[in-house]
Design an enzyme around this catalytic site. Structure first.
Site: not given
Length: 424
Positions: A45, A47, A147, A174, A220, A241, A310
């Site tokens: 993961h 971003d 995500e 999420h 999540h 993650h 993450d």
């Protein structure tokens, strides 16, 4: 008194006590790097696409992917951290649910595709074979994940189109509930239900992901939703993650009983490095991270563990693990804790490859299944931006009032009566 010691005594102390310490530290660093050269990391993961949207409005022409000062990820640091495959998240905020989540997700998928086609060091991959071949070509492989299930707007057709665009993983939620799955947080008070699990349509989402060959990601999700998805999925699932709830009491982390369910389904937990999920606070260090690895290994073994850093999706990381270039320091710490090289090779790479291959095997064994035509009941979605699917009609809002245009049959009748009156 010490100054009077003979030289051979000093030499003996140096060789007996000091040199072994220096040699041990040096050899562990070398061992970690050598191991990662042979088994470079697959990171579950990242971003970076979110950072590019926030700081550059998705304009790749404004950045050098080799070195991005406003991010924790770039090509130079991916190489330094021995990251060979990066799962990039196409993430859009929960506030886009019931609005433009699908469009924004398409824009993020487009960004990752453009990014991975632009740089010679990167390569977009969509299959197990693509991924393994990219290593032989010394490329950094890009996998696309979504995500948050709110990105599909409760539509299996949208899910299928995302797969066609290269998406190979999606987390069911999420930080917000969807009409069919529950999140682990209470940040958004939407789609509240008494049953905190997976609805019948949520099970259809899991089934269609299995049929397509898309990895089901449970990070999540609420523990109840995660457990229900684990039981329903025909393919292994991942937490892309997440960390250990026994070490850090945060609902985003995974409790031991759920870890055991994950192991039974040959799944994978990819440990998150966000300080809040590592030490339940802002300050954490590499040793704290290693504690999560040790505990999860004790509960379910090394073959169920991976790494999902993450980076660029959180605001604080442990000392010594501030960006993607620092991964070798984590492997060095685990070597100090007597993790075997075979176990670490599994954690770095082989566990994810196994899951990816098994997901594709389920896909290949599902050729006889047709695309699902399940639809969520409109009353479950409660989205005013949606057209009425039971009676498709055009809706136009003018000055706050809603005018409904009649269907074709009624319109034809009105035209007929109009022509009669005009001819009189």
């Amino acid at each position: 008194m010490l100054s009077g010691w003979p030289v051979n005594m000093w030499l003996w102390i140096l060789l007996t006590f000091i040199m072994p310490l220096l040699t041990s530290a040096y050899s562990e660093k070398e061992r970690a790097q050598e191991l990662m050269d042979r088994f470079p990391l697959i990171d579950g993961h990242n971003d970076l696409p979110l950072k590019i949207r926030v700081y550059y409005n998705n304009r790749l022409s404004q950045i050098d992917l080799q070195k991005i000062s406003k991010a924790a990820t770039d090509i130079y640091r991916l190489r330094a951290g021995s990251v060979q495959t990066q799962m990039f998240a196409a993430y859009v905020p929960c506030g886009a649910q019931e609005k433009d989540a699908v469009m924004l997700t398409l824009e993020q998928i487009d960004l990752v595709r453009r990014m991975c086609n632009k740089a010679q060091d990167l390569e977009l991959v969509t299959t197990y074979d693509d991924l393994t071949n990219s290593m032989m070509k010394q490329k950094i492989a890009c996998l696309i994940s979504i995500e948050g299930g709110h990105s599909i707007d409760s539509s299996l057709a949208v899910l299928r189109m995302f797969y066609e665009l290269g998406v190979r993983s999606m987390s069911l939620t999420h930080n917000c509930n969807t009409p069919w799955a529950e999140t682990s947080t209470d940040l958004y008070g939407v789609f509240q239900r008494e049953n905190n699990s997976l609805t019948p349509f949520g099970k259809s989402v899991v089934e269609e992901m299995n049929r397509l060959g898309m990895i089901v990601d449970l990070s999540h999700s609420s523990w109840e939703t995660a457990s229900a998805a684990l039981k329903h999925s025909r393919a292994p699932v991942i937490f892309s993650h997440s960390s250990s709830h026994s070490i850090c009491d945060n609902k985003r982390n995974v409790p031991d009983w759920l870890l055991r369910e994950l192991e039974q389904k040959n799944g994978l937990i990819m440990v998150n490095l966000y300080s809040k999920f590592i030490s339940c606070g802002k300050d954490a260090n590499i040793s704290d991270v290693a504690d999560h690895f040790d505990h999860i290994k004790k509960i379910i073994g090394a073959k169920s563990i991976g790494i999902g850093g993450d980076f660029d999706g959180a605001d604080s990381f442990p000392q010594g693990l501030q960006d993607v270039s620092k991964y070798p320091a984590l492997i060095q710490e685990l070597l100090k804790r007597n993790w075997s090289e075979q176990d670490l090779a599994d954690v770095l790479r082989r566990n994810f490859l196994r899951v990816f291959k098994e997901v594709e095997n389920v896909r290949d064994n599902s050729k006889h299944l047709i695309p699902s035509e399940d639809q969520i009941p409109s009353e479950k979605v409660k989205n005013l931006c949606r057209l009425d699917r039971q009676n498709p009609i055009l809706q136009r809002s003018i000055s706050g009032a809603k005018f409904i245009l009649p269907n074709l049959y009624l319109m034809s009748s009105l035209l007929l009566f109009s022509s009669i009156f005009m001819n009189k």
